[in-house]
Design an enzyme around this catalytic site. Structure first.
Site, PDB file in Angstrom:
ATOM      1  N   HIS A  49      -5.203   2.854  -1.524  1.00  0.00           N
ATOM      2  CA  HIS A  49      -4.486   2.021  -2.492  1.00  0.00           C
ATOM      3  C   HIS A  49      -3.681   0.951  -1.762  1.00  0.00           C
ATOM      4  O   HIS A  49      -3.347   1.098  -0.600  1.00  0.00           O
ATOM      5  CB  HIS A  49      -3.533   2.869  -3.335  1.00  0.00           C
ATOM      6  CG  HIS A  49      -2.374   3.402  -2.555  1.00  0.00           C
ATOM      7  ND1 HIS A  49      -2.460   4.528  -1.767  1.00  0.00           N
ATOM      8  CD2 HIS A  49      -1.099   2.955  -2.411  1.00  0.00           C
ATOM      9  CE1 HIS A  49      -1.295   4.759  -1.184  1.00  0.00           C
ATOM     10  NE2 HIS A  49      -0.439   3.807  -1.551  1.00  0.00           N
ATOM     11  N   THR A  51      -0.076  -0.733  -2.427  1.00  0.00           N
ATOM     12  CA  THR A  51       1.117  -0.618  -3.265  1.00  0.00           C
ATOM     13  C   THR A  51       1.469  -1.988  -3.841  1.00  0.00           C
ATOM     14  O   THR A  51       1.560  -2.964  -3.111  1.00  0.00           O
ATOM     15  CB  THR A  51       2.305  -0.058  -2.458  1.00  0.00           C
ATOM     16  OG1 THR A  51       1.932   1.212  -1.917  1.00  0.00           O
ATOM     17  CG2 THR A  51       3.537   0.102  -3.325  1.00  0.00           C
ATOM     18  N   MET A 124       4.644  -7.106   1.452  1.00  0.00           N
ATOM     19  CA  MET A 124       3.640  -7.049   2.508  1.00  0.00           C
ATOM     20  C   MET A 124       2.467  -6.214   1.983  1.00  0.00           C
ATOM     21  O   MET A 124       2.491  -4.982   2.041  1.00  0.00           O
ATOM     22  CB  MET A 124       4.224  -6.399   3.765  1.00  0.00           C
ATOM     23  CG  MET A 124       3.235  -6.331   4.904  1.00  0.00           C
ATOM     24  SD  MET A 124       3.890  -5.423   6.330  1.00  0.00           S
ATOM     25  CE  MET A 124       3.920  -3.749   5.719  1.00  0.00           C
ATOM     26  N   HIS A 126      -0.530  -4.073   1.843  1.00  0.00           N
ATOM     27  CA  HIS A 126      -1.187  -3.271   2.871  1.00  0.00           C
ATOM     28  C   HIS A 126      -1.776  -2.012   2.247  1.00  0.00           C
ATOM     29  O   HIS A 126      -1.362  -1.575   1.178  1.00  0.00           O
ATOM     30  CB  HIS A 126      -0.192  -2.887   3.977  1.00  0.00           C
ATOM     31  CG  HIS A 126       0.845  -1.925   3.532  1.00  0.00           C
ATOM     32  ND1 HIS A 126       1.954  -2.324   2.794  1.00  0.00           N
ATOM     33  CD2 HIS A 126       0.941  -0.582   3.673  1.00  0.00           C
ATOM     34  CE1 HIS A 126       2.682  -1.257   2.528  1.00  0.00           C
ATOM     35  NE2 HIS A 126       2.092  -0.185   3.038  1.00  0.00           N
ATOM     36  N   SER A 128      -2.427   1.828   3.481  1.00  0.00           N
ATOM     37  CA  SER A 128      -2.145   2.790   4.548  1.00  0.00           C
ATOM     38  C   SER A 128      -3.401   3.569   4.915  1.00  0.00           C
ATOM     39  O   SER A 128      -4.130   4.052   4.043  1.00  0.00           O
ATOM     40  CB  SER A 128      -1.042   3.758   4.126  1.00  0.00           C
ATOM     41  OG  SER A 128       0.178   3.071   4.005  1.00  0.00           O
ATOM     42  N   TYR A 131      -0.592   8.280   7.530  1.00  0.00           N
ATOM     43  CA  TYR A 131       0.838   8.560   7.400  1.00  0.00           C
ATOM     44  C   TYR A 131       1.207   9.488   8.549  1.00  0.00           C
ATOM     45  O   TYR A 131       0.448  10.386   8.889  1.00  0.00           O
ATOM     46  CB  TYR A 131       1.145   9.294   6.095  1.00  0.00           C
ATOM     47  CG  TYR A 131       1.289   8.440   4.856  1.00  0.00           C
ATOM     48  CD1 TYR A 131       0.724   7.185   4.739  1.00  0.00           C
ATOM     49  CD2 TYR A 131       1.987   8.928   3.766  1.00  0.00           C
ATOM     50  CE1 TYR A 131       0.859   6.435   3.589  1.00  0.00           C
ATOM     51  CE2 TYR A 131       2.128   8.193   2.597  1.00  0.00           C
ATOM     52  CZ  TYR A 131       1.559   6.948   2.520  1.00  0.00           C
ATOM     53  OH  TYR A 131       1.696   6.213   1.365  1.00  0.00           O
TER      54      TYR A 131
END
Length: 190
Positions: A49, A51, A124, A126, A128, A131
């Protein structure tokens, strides 16, 4: 935290985020890459995803209302990857940075307005990939591994035609097991 609604019913507040969901084919490709990186470097499973609106404390009813309203006026838009980078936060350990095109920035700003979300930093965009809390050396190895696994990763270019509302408990940073999708919407064609 709990609050009473107009009927006196106590409603619990939780953290909710809005995510842009890649098309299914792109999502499957990213799941494989994320899974391979996790198997070598650890970390929780992350649904692919971008955000759009960061975590906000709301009741589920309020979050759903704001989400539906935001989706009504939003058109599908394109997202183009730039490069794989590492960051200083566990949620940005390793990520795919996207170009901050007017389309991408406007989509986030549009949704933020409906949620009353005020950013502390510039948006920003992005996605991920990992994590965790890796050393700089481990992050460099993970970045290199991402390119070995998919040398075209920074050339991804796709249309965002779906947004999802997720319950994202900020206290659950280790496993993300409490995170769950609440709703999804399809954006109008561009």
């Amino acid at each position: 935290m709990e609050i009473a609604n107009e009927k006196g019913v106590v409603a619990e507040k939780n953290d909710y985020s809005v995510w842009a969901i890649p098309p299914e084919v792109v999502g499957e490709k990213l799941k494989k890459l994320i899974g391979a990186l996790r198997s070598e470097f650890g970390g929780p499973e992350i649904p692919p995803h971008i955000t759009v609106v960061g975590a906000m404390s709301l009741t589920e009813e309020d979050a759903l209302k704001k989400f539906r309203s935001a989706c009504e006026g939003l058109k599908a838009y394109h997202a183009k990857a730039d490069l794989v980078v590492s960051g200083g936060f566990p949620s940005q350990c390793l990520y795919l940075l996207f170009h901050s095109t007017p389309e991408v920035m406007d989509a986030s700003e549009h949704c933020c307005r409906y949620f009353g979300y005020k950013r502390s930093n510039r948006y920003m965009p992005h996605l991920s990939l990992l994590y965790g809390t890796l050393t700089e050396d481990e992050k460099n190895k993970a970045r290199e591994k991402a390119y070995v696994l998919d040398e075209s990763i920074d050339g991804l270019n796709f249309q965002i035609s779906r947004l999802a509302l997720w319950k994202t408990d900020r206290k659950d940073k280790e496993t993300l097991e409490s995170w769950r999708q609440i709703a999804e919407c399809s954006l109008s064609p561009n």
